[in-house]
Structures are given as C-alpha cells and as structure tokens.
Enzyme design. Structure first.
Site, PDB file in Angstrom:
ATOM      1  N   ASP A 133      -6.788   1.401  -8.946  1.00 43.18           N
ATOM      2  CA  ASP A 133      -6.912   1.531  -7.499  1.00 43.18           C
ATOM      3  C   ASP A 133      -6.179   0.379  -6.816  1.00 43.18           C
ATOM      4  OD1 ASP A 133      -8.308   2.173  -4.831  1.00 43.18           O
ATOM      5  OD2 ASP A 133      -9.374   3.504  -6.195  1.00 43.18           O
ATOM      6  N   HIS A 172     -10.207  -0.003  -0.623  1.00 45.39           N
ATOM      7  CA  HIS A 172     -10.502   1.258  -1.303  1.00 45.39           C
ATOM      8  C   HIS A 172     -11.040   1.021  -2.717  1.00 45.39           C
ATOM      9  CE1 HIS A 172      -9.595   5.222  -3.193  1.00 45.39           C
ATOM     10  NE2 HIS A 172      -9.772   5.704  -1.976  1.00 45.39           N
ATOM     11  N   SER A 209     -12.300  10.570  -3.347  1.00 39.03           N
ATOM     12  CA  SER A 209     -12.217   9.221  -3.917  1.00 39.03           C
ATOM     13  C   SER A 209     -13.595   8.616  -4.116  1.00 39.03           C
ATOM     14  CB  SER A 209     -11.399   8.298  -3.009  1.00 39.03           C
ATOM     15  OG  SER A 209     -10.029   8.547  -3.106  1.00 39.03           O
TER      16      SER A 209
END
Length: 358
Positions: free
Chosen positions: A44, A90, A299
């Site tokens: 990520d 994220h 996600s």
C-alpha cells in the site's frame, strides 16, 4: 405531501462494530485467535508504524519502500523513515483493520472502548508500492512480491503468511489475459509458495451512463478489476458495515463475472465508512476522535478478510502453507446474504464458524 423527513445524521462503523459483523471479536475472545505469530504483508502507501494503535503488540515489524528506482529500500524500526513512510494515510488505515489494538474513549467524557483489528496481535510488514499521491506501478508491486518470496525462501518457512492488496486497476481487455497479466503471474507464484493473497474487487461497480434524457446512474456488471480477477486469490467486495442483510452490497463495489466469465468477487466484507488508524494522528492524541478516521471502499473490506485469515491461521496452524484449503474453509463458512453470487460471492465471512467447523 411530505410524510417523513429523515434527519441528516452522520454514520460510521467503528472497527469494534465491524469486528462483530464478521464474528472476529467473539472469535478473538472465545478461541484466543488474535493472529499471534502470523505475518501479513500490506502492499500500500506504507504504515504509520508509531501510531498508538500498533504499539501494544508492536505490530509493524519491518517496512520496504518499493517506489524508488533500483532495489527496494529496507526500513528497520530504528530507521528515521520507518514510522513516517505513509504520507497518504491509506496504508495505515488498511493496516489498522488487519491488526493492532488500543483502549480509548471515543471522545472527551465518554467511556473507554477497545478498538481492535481483526487479528490484534498479527505481525505487519509494510511495503510501500503506492506513492503518497496514491498512485503506483505494477513494477513497484512486483518488486514487493519478489521481496516477499525471497524472504520466505531464505527463511525456509513462511515468515509472511498472507498479503493484502487494497489496490488495483481496471482490466485492459485488449491484452486478452484476464487473470494472466504479469502482476497476476507474480501473485500466482506467491500463492504456489503457500501465501494467501487478498485483493480488493474494486470500486467500479457504479457508473454514470449517457442516456437520451441525460446522465443515468447504473450498477455495472463485469467491473472486477485487475488483479482481483486472478483465480489464485481472494477477491473481496464491500457490504454495509452493520446491517448487511438489510442493506446488502455497497453501491460502489465492483461486480462480476470476470471478463472471461468466472465468478468474482469471492466474498464481501464491511467497507462503508470504517473507522481505523489515522496517519496524521497527534502523538498526544487521547481520544478515538484524535486517532482514527473514516474511509470507505473495497480497500477497507479486504483487510477485514486478511485479518480474519491471520486470526484463523494463528489457531489452526496446520493450514499454514495451504492457501487452497484455507480459501475453501473461508468460503464454505460464509453467511449467504441472498444476493446475486456475481455481486456477493459466497457472502459474509464468519471467523467463529471457520474455527468451530475445523
């Protein structure tokens, strides 16, 4: 005539709510399935390793920066960049859904609660394959996958038992290789090594179509992304965070089948307004309001499944290195939401059932 006015209320799902939706927290408590001695790679934007959510179990073991030219940069805990690798947020949010745990009040004056990932004690390995703008290249991801395979090979056993890819892109039909792109081939190699692969189905399940009367919103079949179309992987769609039976699949969640006609996603998990670790949380933050932030998407659904699998393997270690068997157990114990299989897959995972039935 107006019959009713709905209050414009703010809604969110805390990790401690979605853990119950997938029966992870009850399994943590009843079976002691906390992900202990299980390693999971998060491919990520990196992880904010010193976030208080990860401190109790010292979850983040090592990180790699795969976004630069040349060999990957290995970051140990004493490296200056180790804790600040995630400049986007994220990756930290995704990692916090898999593992970590802390007890904190939601806000000032409120009682303390436990905010825990699906596998609170799991070991996390952060691979930065997306730059701080959230963009990356297949080459970055392939470098990370090579590093994982090499780490496991050198150890002579699995150090990293699974990988989480809360990323993807639309499948390019012109390559005529659905599930067989270079990235898919690398993931297939890792699966053959015994590593579980969890991939976000994608957020392309809704689009605006141009009609004679103007734009019309529509859900889109055949919207599964790449590498979620890989057979040797677990593709995860998104479902309502606390009432999946009532509200079903998230409008944005990509729908199957794959471009070559196979059934995907494999299952769905909570992915709407999930509250998890915030990469910009202040060091002196004392409430969940300071330390956590909401995000939505497949996600967020995918690390729910990664964490469930890490917790499962920590108590059913005989399945370590057997991803096909583990995937079969995961899907066989899902709760059917009675939606189209091309939208829900097998349904909602249930860690308690997985442990009870093995």
């Amino acid at each position: 005539k107006i019959n009713k006015i709905w209050r414009n209320a703010s809604k969110h799902a805390l990790i401690n709510q979605s853990t119950h939706t997938v029966q992870a927290r009850p399994a943590n408590l009843a079976y002691g399935a906390a992900g202990q001695h299980i390693g999971w790679a998060v491919l990520d934007t990196g992880i904010r390793a010193d976030h208080p959510h990860f401190l109790k179990h010292r979850n983040v073991v090592r990180q790699w920066d795969c976004t630069m030219s040349g060999a990957v940069a290995v970051l140990e805990p004493d490296d200056a960049r180790f804790s600040s690798l995630d400049g986007n947020g994220h990756g930290t949010h995704v990692a916090g859904i898999i593992a970590g745990e802390m007890t904190v009040a939601a806000d000032v004056g409120q009682p303390e609660e436990i905010y825990a990932g699906m596998a609170p004690a799991a070991r996390l390995y952060g691979f930065k394959v997306l730059k701080d703008n959230g963009q990356g290249q297949d080459a970055f991801i392939i470098k990370a996958l090579d590093a994982i395979a090499d780490l496991n090979d050198r150890a002579g056993e699995l150090i990293i038992h699974g990988v989480n890819l809360s990323l993807g892109s639309a499948f390019d039909p012109s390559v005529y290789g659905c599930g067989h792109t270079p990235l898919c081939k690398e993931l297939r190699r890792l699966w053959a090594q015994g590593v579980l692969v969890c991939v976000a189905a994608g957020n392309e399940g809704y689009a605006m179509l141009e009609a004679d009367a103007g734009p019309v919103g529509s859900n889109m079949d055949l919207s599964i992304g790449d590498p979620a179309n890989l057979e040797e992987a677990i593709a995860v769609g998104s479902v309502h965070k606390t009432s999946p039976h009532s509200f079903g699949i998230s409008y944005f969640s990509s729908r199957g089948p794959t471009a070559d006609g196979r059934g995907k996603p494999d299952l769905v998990a909570p992915g709407e307004q999930v509250l998890s670790a915030w990469h910009l949380a202040p060091q002196d933050g004392s409430t969940a309001k300071d330390l956590y932030i909401e995000m939505s998407g497949t996600s967020m659904a995918t690390p729910h499944v990664s964490g469930i699998l890490a917790a499962f393997l920590s108590m059913r270690r005989e399945f370590i290195g057997y991803p096909n068997k583990t995937k079969q157990i995961l899907l066989a114990n899902c709760t059917d939401l009675e939606r189209d299989p091309y939208i829900q897959g097998k349904g909602l995972p249930n860690l308690l059932k997985m442990l009870t039935n093995t």
